[in-house]
Design an enzyme around this catalytic site. Structure first.
Site, PDB file in Angstrom:
ATOM      1  N   GLU A 168       0.803  -1.237   0.000  1.00  0.00           N
ATOM      2  CA  GLU A 168       0.000   0.000   0.000  1.00  0.00           C
ATOM      3  C   GLU A 168       0.833   1.282   0.000  1.00  0.00           C
ATOM      4  OE1 GLU A 168      -2.613  -0.504   3.338  1.00  0.00           O
ATOM      5  OE2 GLU A 168      -3.536  -2.304   2.508  1.00  0.00           O
ATOM      6  N   ASN A 210       1.977  -5.300  -3.123  1.00  0.00           N
ATOM      7  CA  ASN A 210       0.572  -5.588  -2.809  1.00  0.00           C
ATOM      8  C   ASN A 210      -0.179  -4.288  -2.531  1.00  0.00           C
ATOM      9  OD1 ASN A 210      -1.410  -7.721  -2.124  1.00  0.00           O
ATOM     10  ND2 ASN A 210      -1.300  -6.898  -0.038  1.00  0.00           N
ATOM     11  N   HIS A 247     -10.552  -5.627  -2.458  1.00  0.00           N
ATOM     12  CA  HIS A 247     -11.624  -5.351  -1.495  1.00  0.00           C
ATOM     13  C   HIS A 247     -12.691  -4.541  -2.246  1.00  0.00           C
ATOM     14  CE1 HIS A 247      -9.336  -6.820   1.904  1.00  0.00           C
ATOM     15  NE2 HIS A 247      -8.318  -6.047   1.561  1.00  0.00           N
ATOM     16  N   GLU A 276      -6.601 -10.473  -1.315  1.00  0.00           N
ATOM     17  CA  GLU A 276      -7.414 -10.215  -0.115  1.00  0.00           C
ATOM     18  C   GLU A 276      -8.883 -10.071  -0.505  1.00  0.00           C
ATOM     19  OE1 GLU A 276      -5.816  -6.943   2.184  1.00  0.00           O
ATOM     20  OE2 GLU A 276      -3.754  -7.581   1.831  1.00  0.00           O
ATOM     21  N   ASP A 278     -12.603  -9.726  -0.982  1.00  0.00           N
ATOM     22  CA  ASP A 278     -13.927  -9.737  -0.353  1.00  0.00           C
ATOM     23  C   ASP A 278     -14.805  -8.764  -1.135  1.00  0.00           C
ATOM     24  OD1 ASP A 278     -12.958  -7.304   0.728  1.00  0.00           O
ATOM     25  OD2 ASP A 278     -12.699  -8.166   2.728  1.00  0.00           O
TER      26      ASP A 278
HETATM   27  O1  G3I Z   1      -6.262  -8.157  18.928  1.00  0.00           O
HETATM   28  C1  G3I Z   1      -6.660  -6.863  19.382  1.00  0.00           C
HETATM   29  C2  G3I Z   1      -7.556  -6.982  20.592  1.00  0.00           C
HETATM   30  O2  G3I Z   1      -6.858  -7.590  21.638  1.00  0.00           O
HETATM   31  C3  G3I Z   1      -8.060  -5.597  20.963  1.00  0.00           C
HETATM   32  O3  G3I Z   1      -8.947  -5.696  22.001  1.00  0.00           O
HETATM   33  C4  G3I Z   1      -8.714  -4.935  19.809  1.00  0.00           C
HETATM   34  C5  G3I Z   1      -9.148  -3.516  20.126  1.00  0.00           C
HETATM   35  O4  G3I Z   1      -9.379  -2.776  18.965  1.00  0.00           O
HETATM   36  O5  G3I Z   1      -7.821  -4.898  18.725  1.00  0.00           O
HETATM   37  C6  G3I Z   1      -7.391  -6.158  18.280  1.00  0.00           C
HETATM   38  O6  G3I Z   1      -6.502  -6.000  17.196  1.00  0.00           O
HETATM   39  C7  G3I Z   1      -7.082  -5.666  15.977  1.00  0.00           C
HETATM   40  C8  G3I Z   1      -6.655  -6.694  14.942  1.00  0.00           C
HETATM   41  O7  G3I Z   1      -7.152  -6.337  13.684  1.00  0.00           O
HETATM   42  C9  G3I Z   1      -7.147  -8.091  15.267  1.00  0.00           C
HETATM   43  O8  G3I Z   1      -8.538  -8.144  15.223  1.00  0.00           O
HETATM   44  C10 G3I Z   1      -6.626  -4.296  15.578  1.00  0.00           C
HETATM   45  O9  G3I Z   1      -7.145  -3.327  16.460  1.00  0.00           O
HETATM   46  C11 G3I Z   1      -7.058  -3.979  14.178  1.00  0.00           C
HETATM   47  O10 G3I Z   1      -6.455  -2.777  13.761  1.00  0.00           O
HETATM   48  C12 G3I Z   1      -6.650  -5.085  13.245  1.00  0.00           C
HETATM   49  O11 G3I Z   1      -7.191  -4.819  11.984  1.00  0.00           O
HETATM   50  C13 G3I Z   1      -6.565  -5.467  10.907  1.00  0.00           C
HETATM   51  C14 G3I Z   1      -6.149  -4.428   9.873  1.00  0.00           C
HETATM   52  O12 G3I Z   1      -5.602  -5.081   8.750  1.00  0.00           O
HETATM   53  C15 G3I Z   1      -5.110  -3.489  10.439  1.00  0.00           C
HETATM   54  O13 G3I Z   1      -4.652  -2.639   9.472  1.00  0.00           O
HETATM   55  C16 G3I Z   1      -7.550  -6.452  10.297  1.00  0.00           C
HETATM   56  O14 G3I Z   1      -7.783  -7.527  11.212  1.00  0.00           O
HETATM   57  C17 G3I Z   1      -6.975  -7.009   9.001  1.00  0.00           C
HETATM   58  O15 G3I Z   1      -7.980  -7.760   8.346  1.00  0.00           O
HETATM   59  C18 G3I Z   1      -6.549  -5.878   8.096  1.00  0.00           C
HETATM   60  O16 G3I Z   1      -5.997  -6.440   6.923  1.00  0.00           O
HETATM   61  C19 G3I Z   1      -5.596  -5.487   5.953  1.00  0.00           C
HETATM   62  C20 G3I Z   1      -4.379  -6.045   5.256  1.00  0.00           C
HETATM   63  O17 G3I Z   1      -3.369  -6.330   6.176  1.00  0.00           O
HETATM   64  C21 G3I Z   1      -3.864  -5.065   4.209  1.00  0.00           C
HETATM   65  N1  G3I Z   1      -4.909  -4.691   3.289  1.00  0.00           N
HETATM   66  C22 G3I Z   1      -6.137  -4.217   3.892  1.00  0.00           C
HETATM   67  C23 G3I Z   1      -6.671  -5.207   4.891  1.00  0.00           C
HETATM   68  C24 G3I Z   1      -7.986  -4.762   5.456  1.00  0.00           C
HETATM   69  O18 G3I Z   1      -7.838  -3.588   6.221  1.00  0.00           O
END
Ligand code: G3I
Length: 476
Positions: A168, A210, A247, A276, A278
């Site tokens: 990105e 990516n 996405h 990725e 969806d």
């Molecule tokens: O695990 C913690 C949890 O303990 C806490 O209570 C909670 C509070 O917000 O956060 C949890 O972590 C989160 C994590 O996902 C696991 O669920 C993070 O806040 C959250 O920011 C994180 O989001 C991820 C995101 O990337 C971060 O940028 C998404 O799961 C993940 O699907 C997403 O994936 C990205 C790819 O890497 C890159 N392309 C876009 C894609 C979608 O955003």
């Protein structure tokens, strides 16, 4: 430090021909009329993708590996795994110089123990940087990026099929510019430095750039990434692949020019992958279009969806994935499986065999109205009674014959076109593809055999495939 990662499994055999045969929804008997080039219908996404030498993967979250519904779907359906968050910078290097692979290894080891390959995600990114990295700049940050790539790639050396080296790095919108970030401010060459570092660290991994919003060929961001990849290829910067996150949603919808995008990047001499996927609302048609776009490009390595069930998605409110929260398959699942199986992957009924064709929604049969024999007599739903006007024979030409010399015939090519009987003459409006999910598609129109209702005398027509039960048929 976390546990050690298991060795990468041997690359699975690529199957490009000579398939055996399975049983499809409409299978009747022993002697089957399959075109010589056809494959058996595979019943899982990974196996279906493997027929063309591709993979079908999913993002896996370590925190869900104790959920048996999740793991049973994931192990059954997919043959490639991306760690959703566990190999990112904040997870793998929480303190500078102190690596932690515990969560990444949980995902990696689960994948390998279940016979899957792994995509690494991601090494250099403006987002999900640990606090210590967020505050760095200049040559110090540049060195931290290099050290991070070396530290993570050394741990997984020889075990990762593809690495998302840089993620990105371009701005959304019409500028075509690089995204402003602390990494970008270290100098415009940060991306190529990341790729050169990665190649030296693990020469066995394919190295990918990516990004999202680079699927539409007309968008400035797509063109900007294309120009960067072309420049890298011209100057010998080591890049092997481009990942299209895909996405899709109302603000960034799927466009049919995605295939042009994939073909154009591939023509630069890189592989492409859908990394990725969806789709907001999970339209079966859009899912099938994306799969067909990948299948149309020989350098498209495979497809990864960003999660297993809707409830696992980072955008769960959009219900964008292939499985419902309870683990059941959605219509989009059937559309994807069908497309991977070649669009006509179901086992055709026995050549020369005949039977009643029963509609799944109503339980009623495909019936020639009034047992008429004249050309143009309508075909409808009616209670199954085994009469000659309900006995259909599937020929090796793909016809459904009734009374010996009359064919199931599409009276048009659009939605609502009438379906009738007509003297067999060999036209494409009298040929039908029988799919593994029970749909029957007109060869001329590409539309599905559809019952507009469930009652006796409901007309049968052509309609855009929705994969609902009123478009599914079985031979009894
Ligand atoms: O695990 C913690 C949890 O303990 C806490 O209570 C909670 C509070 O917000 O956060 C949890 O972590 C989160 C994590 O996902 C696991 O669920 C993070 O806040 C959250 O920011 C994180 O989001 C991820 C995101 O990337 C971060 O940028 C998404 O799961 C993940 O699907 C997403 O994936 C990205 C790819 O890497 C890159 N392309 C876009 C894609 C979608 O955003």
């Amino acid at each position: 430090m976390g546990s050690h990662a298991l060795p990468r499994p041997a690359l699975r055999q690529r199957i490009r021909g000579g398939c055996g045969r399975g049983r499809g929804v409409l299978g009747l008997g022993a002697t089957l009329s399959t075109p010589p080039t056809a494959h058996a219908a595979e019943s899982t996404l990974g196996a279906a993708a493997a027929q063309s030498g591709r993979y079908f993967g999913t993002a896996i979250a370590a925190g869900r590996l104790s959920d048996s519904t999740y793991t049973s779907i994931a192990s059954r359906e997919f043959n490639m795994v991306t760690a959703e968050n566990e190999m990112k910078i904040d997870a793998t290097e929480p303190q500078r110089g102190q690596f932690d692979f515990s969560a990444g290894d949980r995902v990696y080891n689960w994948a390998v123990q279940n016979g899957k390959e792994v995509r690494g995600h991601t090494l250099a990114w403006h987002s999900q940087q640990p606090y210590w990295m967020q505050s760095l700049s200049g040559s110090d940050l540049r060195q931290a990026m290099i050290d991070h790539i070396n530290g993570v790639m050394n741990h997984y050396k020889g075990k990762i099929a593809q690495w998302d080296v840089v993620n990105e790095a371009f701005e959304d919108g019409n500028s075509g510019a690089r995204r402003d970030s602390n990494l970008q401010r270290t100098g415009n060459d940060w991306i190529e430095v990341a790729f050169r570092t990665a190649r030296a660290a693990d020469p066995s991994a394919k190295l990918c750039y990516n990004d999202y919003n680079i699927e539409n060929w007309t968008w400035a961001k797509t063109q900007a990434v294309y120009n960067m990849v072309r420049d890298f290829k011209q100057r010998g910067v080591p890049i092997d692949c481009v990942g299209f996150q895909s996405h899709f949603n109302s603000g960034s919808p799927y466009d049919s020019n995605f295939r042009t995008t994939l073909q154009s990047f591939a023509a630069l001499g890189v592989d492409v992958a859908i990394t990725e996927l969806d789709i907001q609302g999970a339209s079966p048609t859009t899912y099938a279009n994306v799969v067909n776009d990948c299948l149309a490009v020989s350098r498209c390595l495979g497809i990864t969806v960003w999660g297993v069930r809707d409830t696992d998605s980072w955008r769960s409110g959009d219900t964008p994935l292939l499985f419902n929260g309870d683990g059941s398959k959605k219509p989009a699942y059937s559309a994807v499986l069908d497309a991977l199986n070649g669009g006509s992957s179901g086992e055709p009924p026995e050549d020369g065999g005949s039977g009643q064709i029963k509609n799944a929604a109503s339980g009623r049969c495909l019936d020639v109205s009034g047992a008429g024999t004249a050309d143009g007599t309508a075909v409808q739903l009616y209670d199954c009674h085994g009469g000659t006007n309900q006995q259909w024979t599937y020929t090796d030409a793909g016809e459904f014959r009734v009374y010996g010399n009359k064919c199931l015939d599409a009276g048009g090519t659009g939605n609502g076109a009438r379906v009738q009987i007509y003297s067999c003459w060999g036209g494409d409006n009298q040929k039908w593809r029988v799919n593994s999910d029970g749909t029957i598609v007109g060869v001329q129109s590409g539309l599905c055999l559809d019952a507009a209702g469930t009652g006796n005398s409901t007309p049968v027509q052509l309609y855009t495939c929705s994969y609902a039960d009123n478009q599914r048929w079985t031979v009894s």
